[in-house]
Motif scaffolding. Structure first.
Motif, PDB file in Angstrom:
ATOM      1  N   THR A  48       0.835  -1.208   0.000  1.00 55.00           N
ATOM      2  CA  THR A  48       0.000   0.000   0.000  1.00 55.00           C
ATOM      3  C   THR A  48       0.864   1.249   0.000  1.00 55.00           C
ATOM      4  OG1 THR A  48      -1.739  -1.177   1.209  1.00 55.00           O
ATOM      5  CG2 THR A  48      -1.828   1.226   1.219  1.00 55.00           C
ATOM      6  N   THR A  49       1.927   1.232   0.819  1.00 49.25           N
ATOM      7  CA  THR A  49       2.845   2.371   0.849  1.00 49.25           C
ATOM      8  C   THR A  49       3.495   2.572  -0.515  1.00 49.25           C
ATOM      9  OG1 THR A  49       3.325   1.945   3.174  1.00 49.25           O
ATOM     10  CG2 THR A  49       4.883   3.347   1.986  1.00 49.25           C
ATOM     11  N   ALA A  54       3.898   5.608  -5.439  1.00 50.40           N
ATOM     12  CA  ALA A  54       3.928   5.620  -6.908  1.00 50.40           C
ATOM     13  C   ALA A  54       2.906   6.604  -7.465  1.00 50.40           C
ATOM     14  CB  ALA A  54       3.661   4.214  -7.435  1.00 50.40           C
ATOM     15  N   VAL A  55       1.710   6.666  -6.862  1.00 51.99           N
ATOM     16  CA  VAL A  55       0.683   7.600  -7.322  1.00 51.99           C
ATOM     17  C   VAL A  55       1.151   9.039  -7.137  1.00 51.99           C
ATOM     18  CG1 VAL A  55      -1.632   8.483  -6.835  1.00 51.99           C
ATOM     19  CG2 VAL A  55      -1.235   6.011  -6.980  1.00 51.99           C
ATOM     20  N   ARG A  58       3.890   9.858  -9.657  1.00 56.18           N
ATOM     21  CA  ARG A  58       3.344  10.100 -11.000  1.00 56.18           C
ATOM     22  C   ARG A  58       2.684  11.468 -11.085  1.00 56.18           C
ATOM     23  NH1 ARG A  58      -0.832   6.110 -14.315  1.00 56.18           N
ATOM     24  NH2 ARG A  58      -0.865   7.355 -16.231  1.00 56.18           N
ATOM     25  N   TRP A  59       1.995  11.850  -9.985  1.00 50.71           N
ATOM     26  CA  TRP A  59       1.349  13.166  -9.977  1.00 50.71           C
ATOM     27  C   TRP A  59       2.390  14.283 -10.017  1.00 50.71           C
ATOM     28  CZ3 TRP A  59       1.367  17.214  -6.383  1.00 50.71           C
ATOM     29  CH2 TRP A  59       0.403  18.207  -6.616  1.00 50.71           C
ATOM     30  N   ARG A  60       3.496  14.105  -9.260  1.00 53.65           N
ATOM     31  CA  ARG A  60       4.543  15.134  -9.240  1.00 53.65           C
ATOM     32  C   ARG A  60       5.238  15.248 -10.593  1.00 53.65           C
ATOM     33  NH1 ARG A  60       8.995  14.587  -5.271  1.00 53.65           N
ATOM     34  NH2 ARG A  60       9.470  16.625  -6.130  1.00 53.65           N
ATOM     35  N   GLY A  61       5.322  14.158 -11.322  1.00 53.25           N
ATOM     36  CA  GLY A  61       6.055  14.199 -12.594  1.00 53.25           C
ATOM     37  C   GLY A  61       5.188  14.417 -13.813  1.00 53.25           C
ATOM     38  N   ARG A  62       3.900  14.755 -13.595  1.00 51.89           N
ATOM     39  CA  ARG A  62       2.972  14.827 -14.720  1.00 51.89           C
ATOM     40  C   ARG A  62       3.324  15.926 -15.711  1.00 51.89           C
ATOM     41  NH1 ARG A  62       1.030  17.600 -10.563  1.00 51.89           N
ATOM     42  NH2 ARG A  62      -0.250  19.497 -10.865  1.00 51.89           N
ATOM     43  N   PRO A  75      12.735   8.368  -4.675  1.00 53.34           N
ATOM     44  CA  PRO A  75      12.523   8.124  -3.236  1.00 53.34           C
ATOM     45  C   PRO A  75      11.597   6.944  -2.964  1.00 53.34           C
ATOM     46  CG  PRO A  75      11.416  10.143  -3.926  1.00 53.34           C
ATOM     47  CD  PRO A  75      12.312   9.729  -5.046  1.00 53.34           C
ATOM     48  N   VAL A  76      10.656   6.691  -3.876  1.00 54.81           N
ATOM     49  CA  VAL A  76       9.757   5.543  -3.687  1.00 54.81           C
ATOM     50  C   VAL A  76      10.552   4.246  -3.762  1.00 54.81           C
ATOM     51  CG1 VAL A  76       7.736   4.339  -4.569  1.00 54.81           C
ATOM     52  CG2 VAL A  76       7.832   6.840  -4.654  1.00 54.81           C
TER      53      VAL A  76
END
Length: 444
Positions: A48-49, A54-55, A58-62, A75-76
């Motif tokens: 879950t972490t 990952a979500v 992905r949002w930060r790199g959009r 970092p993930v």
């Protein structure tokens, strides 16, 4: 500012952001382990972490161009690599029992309660006069194997003519494990009654030490169990019930806690998986039934060094630099989850004082000068058990009164045997129930 300095500042900033992200994901993992109670060996929380990270990555790199979109995933991946060890056992997950002792035969008794316990018998040694009543020893912990130090003390009592029996409580030492939900203080009392019945030698004398003293005290408050007991020695007891467990009060003279050298040897808490599991259990964020580690795995992982300053707290400050080795690595056994489970059932239990006041079994209370126990744990028993015939305040010793140092074993044995034989006490009968306020004031 020079270009090199600007680049260094930017690099340092990015590195700090990376570390902050890793730490944040670590906290998220710990929170999810607590929320899921460690389900699936921690994999549910870890996955879950990883998914949450990952979500967010992905949002930060959009809005970034390829391959810059991959940077937020660093970092993930780092956090995932660092924390996956929490989900991987490093010891066997099936119970690994201590090997047989070379100096006494281990018997295995199946009790009517369903427990299967390891039993040790030290028959009275010739030429000492034989004491006619069997003596049963209840060790501390709870759910800790009987240490070699305690075995030596039991041998001393046998040499003085006592027919000594000891058993490791269910889940401890060489005794079989129970389902976690069955570890309760009531089950421990029931096992004691069933053990005496299985022994089939009539009434017995009982020596209960530390948490074993709690089991014995609660047995005295249960008429059906107390009917099996001849005399009771309650040595350095823990809290007898919920109201007593919530007392905060004075302890004994200064112990060796914080003064003694650290116990050497491997520690399970140096392994991330067990550091997280035992740490969260102790803090109350994981239940003893948690799915992060199984009971058997936790027992296999836990070592004497993990007890840390708890061992030193059982000795006087003056003995800080000569604390004996209580056990060997091969014989040491402690079940941290089962121990916490039983302690919680004591804390959750109602007062037994009204029942203890009906006790008629002759009893003796032993209190150590440098006790690490809250004084009121012992004095609550003294105040409510009218059958306590004498109290022996043991000078010069800590919680573990028979510790092999100086003549401490002989002094403890002299106090115990004098009471069991109804002979004059080696020490003054102090404190009495009337002297409790003075004792609490003067012995702290």
């Amino acid at each position: 500012m020079p270009a090199s300095a600007i680049r260094l500042v930017r690099f340092t900033g990015r590195l700090l952001l990376l570390l902050a992200a890793v730490v944040m994901l670590g906290f998220v993992l710990l929170a999810l382990i607590a929320l899921t109670d460690g389900a699936g060996s921690g994999l549910a929380a870890w996955l879950t972490t990883l998914g949450v990270g990952a979500v967010l990555a992905r949002w930060r790199g959009r809005r970034r161009t390829w391959p810059a979109r991959l940077v937020p995933f660093v970092p993930v991946l780092v956090a995932a690599a660092l924390t996956v060890a929490i989900c991987i056992p490093t010891v066997p997950t099936a119970r690994r029992y201590p090997p047989a002792l070379p100096f006494v035969t281990t018997q295995y008794w199946s009790l009517t309660t369903g427990s299967r316990v390891a039993v040790y018998h030290y028959p009275p040694a010739y030429p000492s006069p034989r004491h006619p009543i069997p003596l049963v020893y209840l060790g501390g912990g709870p759910v800790r194997g009987i240490s070699l130090l305690d075995h030596r003390f039991l041998q001393l009592l046998a040499r003085q003519g006592y027919d000594v029996y000891a058993y490791e409580q269910a889940g401890g030492g060489r005794s079989d494990l129970l389902p976690m939900g069955q570890y309760t203080i009531s089950r421990s009392v029931g096992d004691l009654a069933a053990f005496v019945d299985r022994l089939d030698k009539g009434k017995v004398d009982i020596l209960g030490f530390s948490s074993g003293g709690v089991v014995l005290t609660r047995a005295l408050a249960d008429p059906t169990v107390a009917a099996r007991l001849h005399r009771a020695v309650i040595a350095e007891p823990g809290p007898m019930d919920g109201p007593t467990a919530h007392i905060t009060g004075h302890k004994g003279r200064e112990s060796a806690r914080g003064l003694a050298p650290a116990i050497s040897g491997p520690r399970s808490t140096n392994v991330p998986r067990y550091a997280v599991a035992f740490g969260l259990m102790r803090l109350g964020f994981l239940t003893p039934e948690a799915g992060l580690i199984g009971q058997a795995e936790g027992d296999n992982a836990f070592t004497a060094a993990d007890l840390g300053s708890d061992t030193a707290s059982a000795y006087c400050a003056r003995d800080a630099h000569r604390i004996p080795a209580e056990d060997s690595a091969q014989n040491f056994s402690f079940s941290p989850a089962a121990s916490l489970r039983i302690q919680q059932t004591v804390k959750d239990s109602p007062s037994i004082a009204p029942h203890l006041r009906q006790s008629r079994t002759p009893a003796m209370l032993m209190i150590a000068e440098c006790s690490s126990q809250v004084r009121q744990w012992a004095t609550a028993i003294l105040a409510n058990d009218p059958a306590i015939q004498r109290t022996q305040y043991m000078p010069g010793v800590g919680h573990h009164m028979w510790n092999g140092l100086d003549d401490n074993n002989d002094r403890a044995a002299a106090v115990i045997t004098a009471f069991l034989q109804d002979k004059p006490a080696p020490l003054p009968n102090s404190p009495t129930s009337d002297e409790i306020p003075t004792f609490l004031r003067d012995h702290k």
